[in-house]
Design a protein around this motif. Structure first.
Motif, PDB file in Angstrom:
ATOM      1  N   ASP A   1       9.870  -2.003   6.545  1.00 19.80           N
ATOM      2  CA  ASP A   1       9.543  -3.314   7.130  1.00 19.80           C
ATOM      3  C   ASP A   1      10.222  -4.425   6.322  1.00 19.80           C
ATOM      4  OD1 ASP A   1       7.742  -2.223   8.999  1.00 19.80           O
ATOM      5  OD2 ASP A   1       6.029  -2.451   7.653  1.00 19.80           O
TER       6      ASP A   1
ATOM      7  N   GLY B   1      -0.413   5.704  -4.572  1.00 23.96           N
ATOM      8  CA  GLY B   1      -1.804   5.962  -4.216  1.00 23.96           C
ATOM      9  C   GLY B   1      -2.823   4.908  -4.604  1.00 23.96           C
TER      10      GLY B   1
ATOM     11  N   THR C   1       5.613  -1.986   4.854  1.00 28.20           N
ATOM     12  CA  THR C   1       6.226  -0.798   4.264  1.00 28.20           C
ATOM     13  C   THR C   1       7.605  -1.188   3.735  1.00 28.20           C
ATOM     14  OG1 THR C   1       7.345  -0.135   6.282  1.00 28.20           O
ATOM     15  CG2 THR C   1       5.106   0.707   5.950  1.00 28.20           C
TER      16      THR C   1
ATOM     17  N   ARG D   1       0.823  -1.225   0.000  1.00 26.26           N
ATOM     18  CA  ARG D   1       0.000   0.000   0.000  1.00 26.26           C
ATOM     19  C   ARG D   1       0.849   1.264   0.000  1.00 26.26           C
ATOM     20  NH1 ARG D   1      -3.679  -2.491   4.009  1.00 26.26           N
ATOM     21  NH2 ARG D   1      -5.491  -3.167   2.823  1.00 26.26           N
TER      22      ARG D   1
ATOM     23  N   ALA E   1      -2.600   1.902  -2.487  1.00 25.54           N
ATOM     24  CA  ALA E   1      -3.110   2.132  -1.126  1.00 25.54           C
ATOM     25  C   ALA E   1      -4.586   1.793  -1.030  1.00 25.54           C
ATOM     26  CB  ALA E   1      -2.878   3.580  -0.714  1.00 25.54           C
TER      27      ALA E   1
ATOM     28  N   THR F   1      13.285  11.306   2.424  1.00 26.73           N
ATOM     29  CA  THR F   1      11.965  11.873   2.145  1.00 26.73           C
ATOM     30  C   THR F   1      11.640  11.758   0.654  1.00 26.73           C
ATOM     31  OG1 THR F   1      12.980  14.043   1.933  1.00 26.73           O
ATOM     32  CG2 THR F   1      11.981  13.526   4.062  1.00 26.73           C
ATOM     33  N   ILE F   2      12.418  10.908  -0.035  1.00 32.34           N
ATOM     34  CA  ILE F   2      12.162  10.697  -1.467  1.00 32.34           C
ATOM     35  C   ILE F   2      11.323   9.440  -1.604  1.00 32.34           C
ATOM     36  CG2 ILE F   2      13.254  10.211  -3.697  1.00 32.34           C
ATOM     37  CD1 ILE F   2      15.772  11.632  -2.459  1.00 32.34           C
TER      38      ILE F   2
ATOM     39  N   THR G   1       0.068  12.301 -14.408  1.00 37.65           N
ATOM     40  CA  THR G   1      -0.380  12.296 -13.013  1.00 37.65           C
ATOM     41  C   THR G   1      -1.070  10.993 -12.646  1.00 37.65           C
ATOM     42  OG1 THR G   1      -0.708  14.654 -13.242  1.00 37.65           O
ATOM     43  CG2 THR G   1      -1.693  13.628 -11.313  1.00 37.65           C
TER      44      THR G   1
END
Lengths: 422, 290
Positions: B210, B158, B207, B154, B161, B264-265, B278
């Protein structure tokens, strides 16, 4: 605390459509600096291209249709963390049409935020979602009253909604931990205390989240291990399953319900694991037995002194999500842990309109989409279960209509004793 | 699992306390157990079942979890879709692991499209649809698979998720993301009409970090491309022309975990097909992309 423990809390945000759930989540991500580089800028670009103001909801409404229509269609899970712990925030759709997606999101949550628009006040889904949370067993709730900017941050408006909604929740037995006035768009009381609502002295949303409690391991409950499968890949005959409650160890005498067969646990089987000899709630393991019994998927393993109940009649509080009504003349499949059984509706009583809490009728013939009712099912064969109050994992079931999961139920009340053939 | 909140039980006897402490599940144990449960459901419910192995870290962890679920065995065939554009080191790793772990490996390739000159120069989304989605479609038809296990998560992007653990695709491979089945209390969509197949996603709740912590704990072998050489490493693996490297000095699993804790990338920022427009991932995945 060791690094690997890393406690995570699953929180669902629910409420009526357009009351600002996705905006709140977007704002939380932004204010806790949880967004990846460039995400804010990318959304700003999408908004600018379509001639809109910056929309925090776009940070998580990923589907094109969601952004075009400004509504969340399906549930999304997003992560962020505070100093205290990690969070998975589940953003559930508020549109009535997507109640099954809301249920999907909420079913995996340990706590909930119920969100209400200060300007529009309490709406149909504000009530229905409260009701569903209660049925799903989510007792930790905080209420947030959003869009306070649209009502001039008025304490009177806040108090009126607060009083009315708490009266409703109290009827359900829900007592919210906090009720917070909010402007998600402007960030008031999300991560920082609002300077525009100095009359409010309670916590921010972020502080309220940190007050929720994490789930406690169920290893102290009675042993419940539904058999998932039997494997014979090598010379071992392994009974595979997940321990839903309690714990098991080598040498234990165990009972298989509803058949009543008994055996002794010879070994606990795992592959490449440091653990040995015993297993507890939450673990998917395998066991071997001292003798070769006939065991099937669906049998529930327990200790011999604390058995689940077994019956071919089951009563539950049911919410219905199917387009086709639940009706007495049809055959369904009831799934409870790994048990599956054909069933028909025995009786329907107390259909409740979840928005008004009004009883649609004491005896009904059908249950329509989005309704809740108490239903007795006649099962083709016995299943084993518990009251959800004792063991939640074996106290709930789903109903499959055709190919689709169409409803969920909780076994709450004690059924009249004579109908149980224990 | 959620209604009763009990005080943790107090245990006086020292030996018992030690035992109970060892038995408690930590975060990785919990993730592992849920994935094992899903793999076992899939194996029980689908007669024609396969698992997609892209050779990347996620599907390699998935393979490891299958061996956990089936107590050292992997009774499910592994499908690798070879676009012919994969990095050679991935193919070498695939063949070595398949041999050592005695895996049933099935390789699919859209040979017709490749012969006609398909490649990213025809458009990245067109190329992904052809060499991945269509290649998979051909193989699934040939082998008659009705269940396909994939290692998506997820937190990758998007549309993922919004996925379910058991997610139906129609006969055209299309994902009806506007009308997904409800999924609650681990009761999954395992009943379906003919011509549909079910995608099964046992890693959905993991994640990226993880996955790496689990690789470390379990000492799972991983293709070397993830580790830094000359100040760069791959963070996500795909086809050579469309997969970029990130700046990194992480040469061990520990260093990767350390790096990710401060990054943060986003993980897929180096996957060119995602950046085409998009809604690139929505468009690809609605058509049956992984």
């Amino acid at each position: 605390m060791p690094e690997t423990v890393n406690p995570t809390l699953n929180i669902v945000i629910v409420g009526h459509v357009d009351h600002g759930k996705s905006t709140l989540v977007g704002r939380l991500l932004h204010d806790t600096k949880s967004l990846p580089d460039g995400k804010y800028e990318a959304v700003a670009r999408v908004c600018e291209d379509s001639g809109k103001d910056f929309e925090y909801a776009f940070l998580l409404d990923a589907l094109e249709e969601e952004r075009d229509q400004g509504i969340t269609i399906d549930t999304t899970q997003i992560r962020f963390h505070t100093d205290k712990r990690d969070y998975v925030i589940i953003d559930a759709p508020g549109h009535k049409e997507f109640l099954k997606n809301m249920v999907t999101g909420a079913a995996s949550a340990e706590a909930a935020i119920l969100l209400i628009d200060a300007d529009e006040g309490i709406q149909e889904q504000s009530r229905r979602h409260g009701y569903i949370l209660n049925l799903l067993g989510i007792r930790q709730v905080t209420v947030v009253i959003n869009k306070m900017d649209l009502v001039d941050y008025s304490q009177t408006v806040f108090n009126d909604i607060h009083t009315e909604y708490l009266a409703f929740l109290n009827q359900l037995g829900i007592v919210p931990q906090f009720v917070i006035p909010l402007s998600a768009r402007n960030g008031d009381n999300v991560a920082r205390h609002s300077q525009r609502m100095t009359w409010y002295n309670g916590p921010t949303v972020l502080e309220a989240l940190d007050e929720f409690q994490s789930r406690v391991s169920k290893e102290s409950g009675p042993l419940r291990m539904p058999v998932q499968d039997i494997y014979k890949f090598d010379k071992r005959r392994i009974v595979a399953g997940r321990i839903e409650s309690g714990s098991i160890k080598e040498g234990d005498t165990i009972c298989f319900s509803p058949s009543g067969h008994k055996a002794i646990v010879k070994t606990i089987e795992r592959w490449q694991s440091a653990k040995d000899g015993a297993a507890s709630a939450g673990e998917s393991v395998g066991i071997t037995l001292d003798e070769q019994l006939f065991i099937e998927r669906g049998d529930i393993i327990s200790h011999t002194d604390d058995l689940p109940r077994s019956s071919s009649v089951l009563q539950g509080n049911l919410f219905w999500l199917g387009d086709r009504h639940l009706a007495p003349n049809r055959t369904y499949v009831l799934k409870l842990t790994t048990q599956e059984v054909e069933c028909t509706v025995g009786s329907i009583s107390g259909v409740i309109n979840t928005a008004s809490l009004a009883r649609v009728g004491d005896v009904a013939r059908e249950v329509a989409k989005n309704e809740v009712a108490t239903v007795v099912f006649d099962l083709k064969k016995k299943v084993s279960f518990d009251s959800a109050i004792d063991v939640i994992e074996t106290g709930r079931f789903v109903i499959v209509d055709g190919f689709d999961v169409s409803g969920g139920g909780i076994i709450l009340q004690e059924h009249p004793a004579e109908s149980y053939e224990i | 699992m959620r209604t009763t909140y009990q005080e943790p039980r107090l245990i006086d006897e020292p030996y018992t306390r030690h035992l109970v402490k060892d038995m408690q599940l930590d975060h990785l144990d919990t993730l592992e157990s849920q994935s094992v449960y899903i793999l076992r459901e899939a194996y029980r419910k689908f007669k024609r079942l396969a698992m997609l192995w892209s050779i990347g870290k996620d599907s390699t962890v998935l393979l490891w979890l299958a061996r956990k679920a089936f107590l050292g065995h992997c009774p499910i065939p592994l499908v690798h879709i070879d676009t012919s554009l994969k990095i050679p080191e991935m193919i070498a790793f695939r063949d070595r692991v398949a041999k050592e772990w005695d895996l049933r490996l099935v390789v699919g390739q859209n040979t017709e499209a490749l012969a006609a000159g398909m490649g990213p120069d025809k458009g990245r989304i067109v190329c992904c649809n052809s060499l991945k989605t269509e290649a998979l479609q051909q193989l699934m038809a040939e082998k008659d698979y009705t269940g396909l296990i994939l290692g998506i998560r997820r937190d990758e992007e998007g549309t993922r998720a919004k996925e379910r653990y058991f997610s139906p695709r129609d006969k055209n491979f299309e994902w009806n993301y506007k009308d997904q089945p409800p999924e609650l209390w681990d009761q999954f969509k395992t009943d379906f009409d003919k011509d549909t197949h079910i995608r099964i996603h046992p890693l959905l709740h993991w994640t990226e970090i993880d996955v790496w912590k689990y690789i470390k704990r379990e000492s799972i072998p991983i293709v070397g491309l993830y580790f830094a050489r000359n100040g760069e490493r791959y963070r996500s693996l795909g086809c050579q022309p469309c997969t970029g490297r990130v700046k990194s000095n992480a040469t061990t699993v520990d260093e990767i975990i350390e790096e990710l804790q401060h990054s943060t990338i986003s993980e897929r920022s180096v996957r060119a097909q995602d950046q085409e427009d998009t809604y690139a991932m929505q468009k690809l995945r609605a058509k049956g992309y992984m």
